[in-house]
Scaffold this motif. Structure first.
Motif, PDB file in Angstrom:
ATOM      1  N   PHE A  62       0.805  -1.218   0.000  1.00 49.50           N
ATOM      2  CA  PHE A  62       0.000   0.000   0.000  1.00 49.50           C
ATOM      3  C   PHE A  62       0.843   1.275   0.000  1.00 49.50           C
ATOM      4  O   PHE A  62       0.635   2.180  -0.815  1.00 49.50           O
ATOM      5  CB  PHE A  62      -0.919  -0.034   1.231  1.00 49.50           C
ATOM      6  CG  PHE A  62      -1.487   1.299   1.631  1.00 49.50           C
ATOM      7  CD1 PHE A  62      -2.586   1.835   0.979  1.00 49.50           C
ATOM      8  CD2 PHE A  62      -0.928   2.014   2.681  1.00 49.50           C
ATOM      9  CE1 PHE A  62      -3.113   3.057   1.357  1.00 49.50           C
ATOM     10  CE2 PHE A  62      -1.446   3.234   3.067  1.00 49.50           C
ATOM     11  CZ  PHE A  62      -2.546   3.756   2.402  1.00 49.50           C
ATOM     12  N   ILE A  67       2.873   3.061  -3.224  1.00 47.59           N
ATOM     13  CA  ILE A  67       2.032   3.763  -4.198  1.00 47.59           C
ATOM     14  C   ILE A  67       1.683   5.151  -3.678  1.00 47.59           C
ATOM     15  O   ILE A  67       1.769   6.151  -4.404  1.00 47.59           O
ATOM     16  CB  ILE A  67       0.754   2.957  -4.482  1.00 47.59           C
ATOM     17  CG1 ILE A  67       1.103   1.587  -5.081  1.00 47.59           C
ATOM     18  CG2 ILE A  67      -0.170   3.740  -5.417  1.00 47.59           C
ATOM     19  CD1 ILE A  67       1.737   1.660  -6.433  1.00 47.59           C
ATOM     20  N   ALA A  86      -3.990   4.280  -3.459  1.00 47.14           N
ATOM     21  CA  ALA A  86      -3.285   3.077  -3.006  1.00 47.14           C
ATOM     22  C   ALA A  86      -4.175   2.111  -2.235  1.00 47.14           C
ATOM     23  O   ALA A  86      -3.767   0.971  -1.982  1.00 47.14           O
ATOM     24  CB  ALA A  86      -2.092   3.479  -2.130  1.00 47.14           C
ATOM     25  N   GLN A  99      -4.688  -1.666  -3.187  1.00 51.42           N
ATOM     26  CA  GLN A  99      -3.558  -2.561  -2.915  1.00 51.42           C
ATOM     27  C   GLN A  99      -3.550  -3.006  -1.454  1.00 51.42           C
ATOM     28  O   GLN A  99      -3.104  -4.110  -1.144  1.00 51.42           O
ATOM     29  CB  GLN A  99      -2.239  -1.879  -3.284  1.00 51.42           C
ATOM     30  CG  GLN A  99      -2.112  -1.509  -4.739  1.00 51.42           C
ATOM     31  CD  GLN A  99      -0.827  -2.048  -5.356  1.00 51.42           C
ATOM     32  OE1 GLN A  99      -0.794  -2.381  -6.536  1.00 51.42           O
ATOM     33  NE2 GLN A  99       0.214  -2.176  -4.569  1.00 51.42           N
ATOM     34  N   VAL A 122      -2.838   3.491 -12.381  1.00 52.97           N
ATOM     35  CA  VAL A 122      -1.723   3.883 -11.515  1.00 52.97           C
ATOM     36  C   VAL A 122      -0.572   4.432 -12.339  1.00 52.97           C
ATOM     37  O   VAL A 122       0.024   5.467 -12.008  1.00 52.97           O
ATOM     38  CB  VAL A 122      -1.266   2.690 -10.647  1.00 52.97           C
ATOM     39  CG1 VAL A 122       0.079   2.982  -9.983  1.00 52.97           C
ATOM     40  CG2 VAL A 122      -2.312   2.383  -9.577  1.00 52.97           C
TER      41      VAL A 122
END
Length: 421
Positions: free
Chosen positions: A115, A118, A167, A170, A205
């Motif tokens: 996490f 990102i 993020a 994730q 992303v």
């Protein structure tokens, strides 16, 4: 960040396929000799040490010196914090997992590990984008109101909120699983018949944390560069104007180097994962481990270059680094006073000359540029050209008449320059 191999890396595979890959094809094919592990360990640990120490010193230089707290430098603090955090919390862990292909750190850190990078990269590159837009407004539209300290902090807060939201998938889909003889950390992406959620997310992303901000910064710095370097300096300009123009060029040049360094470091990483999305068989090649370690090292190394760039290209930061490392025998003695800026961002119009005559009284007001230093921003910055001299004639009957001249005469010996904190 996604892990490396198909056995842990391909979230579209079921756990049965992962286990089968492990027993049938893995067979320790990625185990490295000890000397290779040592070399990579030194390389990755050097990133952590240089990045954490360098970025902490950058934060100290800005926050410990009141007059260094400018719009640009606040964003540099945010950039330094994001890079130091990512280096400290993810670099070594990523290396250990890549080398051993086994997760030792539990479910909670598995989610954080996938996490936080990102979010940190998003905060880093959009801090650079904010600096580019601030430079654009200061130089191309100098009469527009600039961001205040409170507004700058609000922008930084918004950047982090957006980073955490981007993020979050994730974090949400990260999990651990036990395979024969080891535990893996991977992202268990949902599977839909209508669309490929993982592919869509990875493309979004890549666009949001790489392509889009680089395009924005490229356009902004192109326009700023043309404004600062393409036009000739008028011959009747004052020395102060020339110093200010040189200062603007310095800070823009420094930020262009920072942006280019970031782009080059992260380009192989994004290319690698896009190739992985369309050609997953590449991850089964034996050489891919060394390729991945090199690509990840280059991406992570982006966190340690910025303090070096500041030190090399900025006199204020160089003085701060000399002060921070004065105890080192190889650090030359520097002038700590150069950290003290002559003026600050918020400059008010100062009355510089008073001329009294028998017929009328003329008050000449000089609008000074900001400090010639390259780490401060004046509240109003003129477009390339000379300083203007504004004279207000006060006639005996109390009326006023404005007169303007295109050049500013040298100030008289009684002229004083003042500034407000």
């Amino acid at each position: 960040m996604d892990p490396l191999y198909t056995t842990t890396d391909d979230p579209n595979d079921s756990m049965e396929n992962i286990s089968s890959n492990f027993t049938d094809s893995y067979n320790n094919q990625f185990v490295q000799p000890v000397w290779q592990v040592v070399v990579w360990a030194i390389a990755y640990c050097s990133i952590v040490i240089v990045s954490v120490v360098g970025n902490i010193v950058v934060i100290w230089i800005i926050l410990a010196h009141k007059r260094m707290r400018t719009v640009t430098n606040y964003f540099l603090v945010n950039l330094a914090f994001a890079e130091a955090s990512m280096a400290a919390f993810n670099t070594v862990i990523n290396f250990v997992y890549s080398v051993h292909n086994e997760w030792y750190f539990g479910l909670g850190y598995c989610r954080f590990h996938n996490f936080f990078p990102i979010a940190a990269v998003f905060a880093s590159i959009y801090s650079m984008t904010a600096i580019a837009l601030d430079r654009y407004m200061a130089i191309i539209h100098p009469l527009q109101q600039r961001l205040s300290s409170a507004e700058t902090k609000l922008v930084i807060g918004v950047i982090w909120v957006l980073a955490l939201l981007l993020a979050f998938p994730q974090y949400f889909y990260s999990t651990t699983a036990e395979l024969p003889g080891r535990i893996v950390c991977y992202i268990d992406w949902p599977e839909y018949k209508i669309w490929d959620f993982k592919l869509t997310y990875q493309i979004c992303v890549t666009v949001l944390i790489y392509i889009l901000p680089l395009v924005i910064m490229g356009v902004a710095y192109l326009v700023v560069g043309l404004s600062l370097w393409a036009s000739e300096i008028p011959g009747d300009c004052t020395d102060r104007y020339r110093e200010q123009l040189t200062a603007k060029r310095k800070v823009v040049k420094m930020m262009i180097v920072v942006v280019c360094t970031f782009a080059l470091c992260w380009l192989p990483y994004h290319v690698y994962f896009l190739l992985h999305m369309f050609h997953p068989d590449l991850l089964e090649e034996r050489f891919i481990q060394q390729v991945y370690l090199a690509i990840m090292w280059l991406a992570m190394s982006s966190t340690m270059y910025n303090p070096m760039i500041y030190c090399l290209l900025n006199d204020r930061f160089r003085a701060g680094f000399k002060q921070a490392f004065y105890w080192c025998p190889f650090v030359p003695e520097g002038s700590y006073k150069s950290l003290e800026l002559k003026t600050t961002r918020y400059l008010q119009t100062q009355i510089s000359m008073y001329r009294v005559s028998r017929m009328d009284t003329t008050v000449s007001t000089v609008l000074p540029f900001g400090t010639p230093d390259d780490t401060t921003e004046p509240a109003r910055e003129e477009e390339p050209g000379c300083l203007r001299h504004t004279a207000v004639d006060l006639s005996p009957n109390g009326s006023t008449r404005d007169t303007h001249s295109k050049t500013t005469p040298p100030p008289s010996p009684t002229t004083t320059w003042t500034s407000e904190d």
